[in-house]
Design a protein around this motif. Structure first.
Motif, PDB file in Angstrom:
ATOM      1  N   GLU A   1     -77.456 -45.678 -18.872  1.00 27.66           N
ATOM      2  CA  GLU A   1     -78.243 -46.851 -18.496  1.00 27.66           C
ATOM      3  C   GLU A   1     -77.691 -48.123 -19.136  1.00 27.66           C
ATOM      4  O   GLU A   1     -77.671 -49.190 -18.506  1.00 27.66           O
ATOM      5  CB  GLU A   1     -79.706 -46.627 -18.882  1.00 27.66           C
ATOM      6  N   ASP A   2     -77.236 -48.026 -20.387  1.00 28.13           N
ATOM      7  CA  ASP A   2     -76.626 -49.194 -21.034  1.00 28.13           C
ATOM      8  C   ASP A   2     -75.368 -49.635 -20.285  1.00 28.13           C
ATOM      9  O   ASP A   2     -75.129 -50.838 -20.090  1.00 28.13           O
ATOM     10  CB  ASP A   2     -76.261 -48.864 -22.488  1.00 28.13           C
ATOM     11  N   ALA A   3     -74.566 -48.656 -19.861  1.00 24.54           N
ATOM     12  CA  ALA A   3     -73.332 -48.969 -19.132  1.00 24.54           C
ATOM     13  C   ALA A   3     -73.640 -49.630 -17.796  1.00 24.54           C
ATOM     14  O   ALA A   3     -72.974 -50.599 -17.398  1.00 24.54           O
ATOM     15  CB  ALA A   3     -72.506 -47.704 -18.931  1.00 24.54           C
TER      16      ALA A   3
ATOM     17  N   GLN B   1     -68.369 -39.700 -25.258  1.00 24.11           N
ATOM     18  CA  GLN B   1     -67.431 -39.665 -24.146  1.00 24.11           C
ATOM     19  C   GLN B   1     -68.209 -39.839 -22.843  1.00 24.11           C
ATOM     20  O   GLN B   1     -69.166 -39.119 -22.587  1.00 24.11           O
ATOM     21  CB  GLN B   1     -66.666 -38.346 -24.133  1.00 24.11           C
ATOM     22  N   LEU B   2     -67.791 -40.810 -22.050  1.00 21.69           N
ATOM     23  CA  LEU B   2     -68.451 -41.083 -20.777  1.00 21.69           C
ATOM     24  C   LEU B   2     -67.474 -40.791 -19.649  1.00 21.69           C
ATOM     25  O   LEU B   2     -66.442 -41.452 -19.522  1.00 21.69           O
ATOM     26  CB  LEU B   2     -68.904 -42.540 -20.720  1.00 21.69           C
ATOM     27  N   PHE B   3     -67.803 -39.791 -18.842  1.00 26.25           N
ATOM     28  CA  PHE B   3     -66.939 -39.367 -17.740  1.00 26.25           C
ATOM     29  C   PHE B   3     -67.420 -40.043 -16.458  1.00 26.25           C
ATOM     30  O   PHE B   3     -68.561 -39.846 -16.036  1.00 26.25           O
ATOM     31  CB  PHE B   3     -66.959 -37.842 -17.597  1.00 26.25           C
TER      32      PHE B   3
ATOM     33  N   ARG C   1     -65.507 -53.788 -23.998  1.00 24.72           N
ATOM     34  CA  ARG C   1     -65.796 -54.910 -24.883  1.00 24.72           C
ATOM     35  C   ARG C   1     -67.169 -54.823 -25.532  1.00 24.72           C
ATOM     36  O   ARG C   1     -67.367 -55.332 -26.651  1.00 24.72           O
ATOM     37  CB  ARG C   1     -65.687 -56.233 -24.106  1.00 24.72           C
ATOM     38  N   ASN C   2     -68.132 -54.183 -24.852  1.00 28.84           N
ATOM     39  CA  ASN C   2     -69.520 -54.232 -25.316  1.00 28.84           C
ATOM     40  C   ASN C   2     -70.055 -52.938 -25.899  1.00 28.84           C
ATOM     41  O   ASN C   2     -71.008 -52.975 -26.690  1.00 28.84           O
ATOM     42  CB  ASN C   2     -70.433 -54.667 -24.156  1.00 28.84           C
TER      43      ASN C   2
END
Length: 280
Positions: free
Chosen positions: A269-271, A91-93, A114-115
């Motif tokens: 970091e990926d986001a 979960q990314l807030f 999408r990624n």
């Protein structure tokens, strides 16, 4: 917990339009109206002023925005802690100022969807001060601000530089010809520079803190405003808006902030790698 009521309220507070909120939530407009009415009845207050066909938050509605965001964030974290969510997902807030959502974040969220298949997104809107507190309290994983804080345990990365262009609904040869100027809040540094550059020629009638609302307003009522170049691109091509010649272009930096010691740092970091750096 009737979280759908709070989620609906936050979407209406963001769009200030029942139909648009319904489309974004993939429900009927009648369902949105019913949810807001039920929430108002539960709280015993009016959350929106519906006078003059222009929806706006009441004082009580403004207060609820903060609490609704916090309640929904806490509820999602509770679900995660007790194992209700998918164990294979993260979960990314994400939190941001309202104006930044309109300027650059919508496309970025689509890229994450999408990624990054294992990421579940949760978004909130806060003031700059609240965003810093939410990051420090681990209620928000990534926050987006115009001005990064200088705090030891918070890392800041510039993710975009957004050009702001002066546009008008009427073709004008000079700034003096502009009417119904709408001052959009892009932060103190930009606001002060606009006032310095235009001086007495700046005849401001309205002040708004959301570029999208300012653009929709002048498209309907007529007027001029500084808007993000990419936001008004289509309207410029269709000649619904016109660039004001010789008006300076301003550039607004956007920063992502997050805790240096965060167990989600790799996902963060990926986001951010998917963020479109905008300049031009």
């Amino acid at each position: 917990m009737r979280t759908e009521l709070l989620m609906t309220f936050l979407e209406v507070s963001r769009t200030l339009h029942f139909r648009v909120a319904a489309e974004n939530l993939f429900v009927t407009q009648a369902a949105v109206s019913a949810r807001i009415k039920l929430l108002e009845e539960d709280l015993g207050v009016l959350l929106f002023d519906r006078a003059n066909k222009r929806l706006k938050l009441t004082a009580e509605g403004h207060k609820l925005v903060k609490h609704a965001n916090e309640i929904l964030t806490m509820w999602q974290k509770v679900k995660q802690d007790v194992g209700v969510g998918d164990a294979s997902s993260t979960q990314l807030f994400v939190g941001a100022m309202m104006s930044i959502w309109d300027m650059v974040l919508h496309d970025w969220l689509q890229k994450i969807h999408r990624n990054l298949d294992d990421v579940n997104l949760f978004t909130q809107t806060y003031s700059p001060l609240e965003l810093r507190k939410q990051v420090q309290n681990r209620m928000v994983d990534i926050a987006f601000l115009f001005e990064p804080p200088f705090i030891d345990d918070i890392e800041a990365k510039k993710v975009a530089t957004i050009p702001l262009k002066l546009v008008s609904t009427q073709a004008a040869d000079s700034i003096e010809e502009l009417e119904n100027w709408v001052m959009v809040d892009y932060g103190e540094s930009i606001n002060n520079q606009v006032l310095k550059d235009f001086g007495d020629a700046l005849n401001t009638r309205h002040h708004m803190n959301q570029p999208r609302i300012a653009m929709n307003f002048i498209l309907e009522a007529g007027g001029a405003a500084y808007l993000p170049n990419q936001m008004c691109f289509t309207e410029l091509r269709k000649q619904k808006l016109y660039l004001v010649p010789e008006a300076p272009t301003y550039y607004r930096d956007v920063y992502a902030i997050f805790l240096e010691k965060n167990h989600k740092k790799q996902i963060i970091e990926d986001a951010l790698q998917l963020f479109p750096f905008i300049r031009g």
